[in-house]
Motif scaffolding. Structure first.
Motif, mmCIF file in Angstrom:
data_model
loop_
_atom_site.group_PDB
_atom_site.id
_atom_site.type_symbol
_atom_site.label_atom_id
_atom_site.label_comp_id
_atom_site.label_asym_id
_atom_site.label_seq_id
_atom_site.Cartn_x
_atom_site.Cartn_y
_atom_site.Cartn_z
ATOM 1 N N THR A 10 0.561 -1.375 -0.310
ATOM 2 C CA THR A 10 0.589 -0.206 -0.025
ATOM 3 C C THR A 10 0.840 1.420 0.011
ATOM 4 O O THR A 10 2.486 1.338 1.073
ATOM 5 C CB THR A 10 -0.944 0.118 0.787
ATOM 6 O OG1 THR A 10 -0.193 -0.017 2.224
ATOM 7 C CG2 THR A 10 -1.503 -0.768 1.107
ATOM 8 N N PRO A 11 0.113 2.189 -0.357
ATOM 9 C CA PRO A 11 1.571 3.588 -0.628
ATOM 10 C C PRO A 11 1.279 4.157 0.126
ATOM 11 O O PRO A 11 -0.179 4.180 0.782
ATOM 12 C CB PRO A 11 1.345 4.477 -1.812
ATOM 13 C CG PRO A 11 -0.317 3.767 -1.934
ATOM 14 C CD PRO A 11 -0.348 1.813 -2.310
ATOM 15 N N GLU A 12 2.190 4.498 1.220
ATOM 16 C CA GLU A 12 1.917 5.676 1.623
ATOM 17 C C GLU A 12 1.217 6.472 1.594
ATOM 18 O O GLU A 12 1.422 7.369 0.553
ATOM 19 C CB GLU A 12 3.304 6.777 2.998
ATOM 20 C CG GLU A 12 3.397 7.303 3.749
ATOM 21 C CD GLU A 12 4.664 7.839 4.114
ATOM 22 O OE1 GLU A 12 5.307 8.416 4.951
ATOM 23 O OE2 GLU A 12 5.885 7.227 2.875
ATOM 24 N N VAL A 13 -0.181 7.314 2.251
ATOM 25 C CA VAL A 13 -0.623 8.577 2.641
ATOM 26 C C VAL A 13 -0.478 9.005 3.112
ATOM 27 O O VAL A 13 0.087 9.573 3.687
ATOM 28 C CB VAL A 13 -2.611 7.120 3.537
ATOM 29 C CG1 VAL A 13 -3.293 8.784 2.803
ATOM 30 C CG2 VAL A 13 -2.642 5.861 2.680
ATOM 31 N N PRO A 14 -0.854 10.850 2.134
ATOM 32 C CA PRO A 14 -0.388 11.985 2.963
ATOM 33 C C PRO A 14 -1.191 11.994 4.252
ATOM 34 O O PRO A 14 -2.064 11.440 4.506
ATOM 35 C CB PRO A 14 -0.978 13.205 1.870
ATOM 36 C CG PRO A 14 -0.895 11.970 0.755
ATOM 37 C CD PRO A 14 -1.230 10.700 0.705
ATOM 38 N N LEU A 15 -0.743 13.251 5.172
ATOM 39 C CA LEU A 15 -1.372 13.509 6.188
ATOM 40 C C LEU A 15 -2.036 13.956 6.286
ATOM 41 O O LEU A 15 -2.891 13.420 6.868
ATOM 42 C CB LEU A 15 -0.480 14.540 7.437
ATOM 43 C CG LEU A 15 -0.964 14.304 8.453
ATOM 44 C CD1 LEU A 15 -0.630 13.505 9.276
ATOM 45 C CD2 LEU A 15 -0.013 15.522 8.966
#
Length: 571
Positions: A461-466
């Motif tokens: 899963t790609p890193e989700v922005p804050l």
């Protein structure tokens, strides 16, 4: 013009009256509070209504309402008019009183039909009433199920007959009206079938048809070879039991989540009754059992046996014996006395009467006798009778498949790698699995153990922005809600509550008749009232009160001031 002039006519007048009489608002508030308390007390004392009957026909509903009016029982209808409601404390009493009147009439009649039998009723009518009562009682029993709203039972019971070929089995048909949004499973359908079949003699569950209000056939008539829900549940529970036993014995060896197993059970649900009767020869004749024995013995003494030429002469009964027993020789007619012992002509080769007489004399002199003995013995045979009834649910065959994961081991560099299990360990796993499942080669069981690495699909899963994380979004929504509530509170304070508070806390204005024309010039007649105008009006009233106080103390000064104003206006 003052603030009272700016307000609408009636509202301004009401406000002025309230300000002029401070006790009036208190009186109105007390009256409103007393009215609210009275309404609450009356509402709390109002009776709690419960359902008396629901889903009544129009005829029964009218009869029930008429009876309620005669009994002076208050009633009301539920929402939609689908039920008649009466006070909770009168529900049971009202039902009993209505039942004594035979209401509602559209209900299912049971065995109470047999209570009021007429004198001289025929056997056919009595049988019909009994069948109707039995159908009603069965319908009531079925309606006690939670999912069933109403039920109708139809029984077809043939007349009894003495002829076996003409006998017929009874049958039954059931129509179920289910509650809206409810469903009935196969287990409940089977329970209804067994309930009805147990209430009617010689009625089998296979002869019962069950249909719902939509016309769907619920009973499995004609599909007896198919497994029902109970049998499928039993097979599933049996397979899960074997599966848990296999995984429980292999988990300590290979570790948790490193073994997968599947079990397929072939279960025999057929009911078999077998009777054998066999006969075997006696193995040991000396130890045989005698079933029956018959002996016959006959003895004759002193009797003359039959002899001579067959015919009437030789078949004559013997003469009476005299002592001594002698047989005189009497010459025949036409024969000389000296020729008595010679045979007659034409009788060569045949015993003569002289010889027969001599034999009879010899026999009589020696005491003839005859003995006869018969014996019959019947022996028992070995007989074996065996009656076997096989219960359903026996396991016919088991098939087990086991997959074991590779073992994690460290290589020379200390890195974990997957390695296959040794053959000896796989053989032990297979033996343990056989013992856990109860392997039987005669039954045809099969087992397959495979050692293979498990493939785990891991989704990257790609890193989700804050600002896109769910926690931050929820926090922002919560903060926005609080800010919106604060803004609404400020708006309500500054725009609604504060102006109203200032309006009712301002000092009272003088009466309209005490104002002069100079005060009317200050505000335009049609200018709408606003908070700023009200504030200026309040300040003006305070200043005017000071001026009035000064005029009362020094009237000459006020008169001189007014005189100067008049002189300035004339200029």
């Amino acid at each position: 013009m003052t603030a009272a002039v700016a307000l609408p006519g009636r509202s301004a007048e009401v406000i002025e009256r309230l300000k002029a009489n401070p006790k009036l608002p208190l009186m109105l508030g007390g009256a409103a509070l007393a009215a609210a308390i009275a309404v609450g007390v009356l509402w709390s004392r109002s009776p709690d209504y419960k359902v008396l009957y629901s889903n009544l026909s129009e005829r029964d509903g009218g009869a029930v309402l008429q009876s309620l009016q005669q009994m002076n029982v208050p009633y009301k209808f539920a929402e939609g008019g689908g039920a008649v409601m009466v006070p909770a404390e009168k529900v049971h009493e009202t039902r009993l009183r209505l039942a004594s009147q035979g209401l509602p009439k559209s209900g299912t009649a049971g065995m109470e039909l047999m209570d009021n039998q007429k004198f001289g009723i025929s056997q056919f009518a009595e049988q019909v009433n009994y069948q109707r009562g039995l159908e009603g009682e069965l319908a009531r029993s079925i309606e006690s199920i939670a999912a069933v709203q109403s039920a109708r039972v139809h029984l077809a019971i043939p007349k009894p007959t003495l002829f076996v070929r003409e006998r017929q089995k009874p049958t039954a048909s059931i129509v179920l009206q289910l509650h809206p949004g409810r469903a009935i499973d196969e287990g409940q359908v089977a329970a209804i079938s067994h309930l009805v079949s147990s209430s009617v003699p010689e009625l089998t569950p296979k002869s019962i048809s069950i249909v719902d209000q939509h016309g769907n056939l619920l009973s499995n008539t004609g599909n007896e070879r198919m497994l029902d829900a109970t049998q499928l549940k039993y097979v599933n529970a049996l397979e899960q039991n074997y599966l848990k036993r296999i995984e429980a014995i292999l988990t300590p060896i290979v570790g948790k989540d490193n073994v997968r197993a599947q079990v397929t059970a072939d279960v025999d649900f057929s009911i078999v009754e077998h009777t054998d009767e066999s006969y075997k020869p006696n193995q040991d004749p000396t130890r045989t059992a005698i079933r029956s024995q018959q002996t016959s013995e006959s003895t004759q003494q002193g009797a003359t046996p039959p002899g001579g030429v067959p015919g009437a002469l030789s078949n004559q009964p013997p003469a009476a014996a005299v002592a001594p027993v002698t047989t005189p020789q009497t010459p025949r007619a036409g024969q000389a006395p000296g020729q008595a012992g010679a045979p007659a002509a034409g009788q060569l080769g045949q015993p003569g009467q002289g010889q027969a007489a001599q034999g009879a004399t010899a026999t009589a002199s020696s005491g003839p006798s005859s003995n006869r003995r018969d014996s019959t013995v019947n022996y028992e045979l070995d007989r074996s009778v065996r009656h076997v009834q096989q219960a359903p649910g026996g396991v016919r065959r088991l098939s087990v498949a086991v997959v074991v994961n590779y073992r994690q081991a460290a290589d020379a560099k200390g890195k974990l790698v997957s390695q296959p299990l040794p053959p000896a360990l796989l053989a032990q796993i297979q033996d343990l699995t056989k013992e856990a499942m109860g392997f039987s080669g005669d039954r045809g069981d099969s087992i397959n153990v495979v050692n293979s690495p498990f493939t785990v699909d891991r989704e990257v899963t790609p890193e989700v922005p804050l600002w896109k994380q769910p926690e931050m979004i929820d926090l922002a929504k919560t903060g926005a809600g609080y800010v919106l509530l604060a803004l609404l509170a400020l708006f309500a304070w500054f725009k609604v509550a504060r102006p109203i508070l200032r309006r009712y806390t301002a000092p009272p204005l003088p009466a309209p008749e005490a104002r002069d024309e100079t005060e009317a010039v200050l505000l335009p007649p049609e200018e709408p009232a606003n908070p700023e105008v009200l504030r200026l009006a309040a300040k003006y009233e305070s200043d005017l009160a000071l001026v009035r106080d000064a005029a009362q103390r020094d009237p000459r000064l006020v008169a001189s001031v007014i005189k100067n104003w008049i002189s300035n206006d004339n200029r």
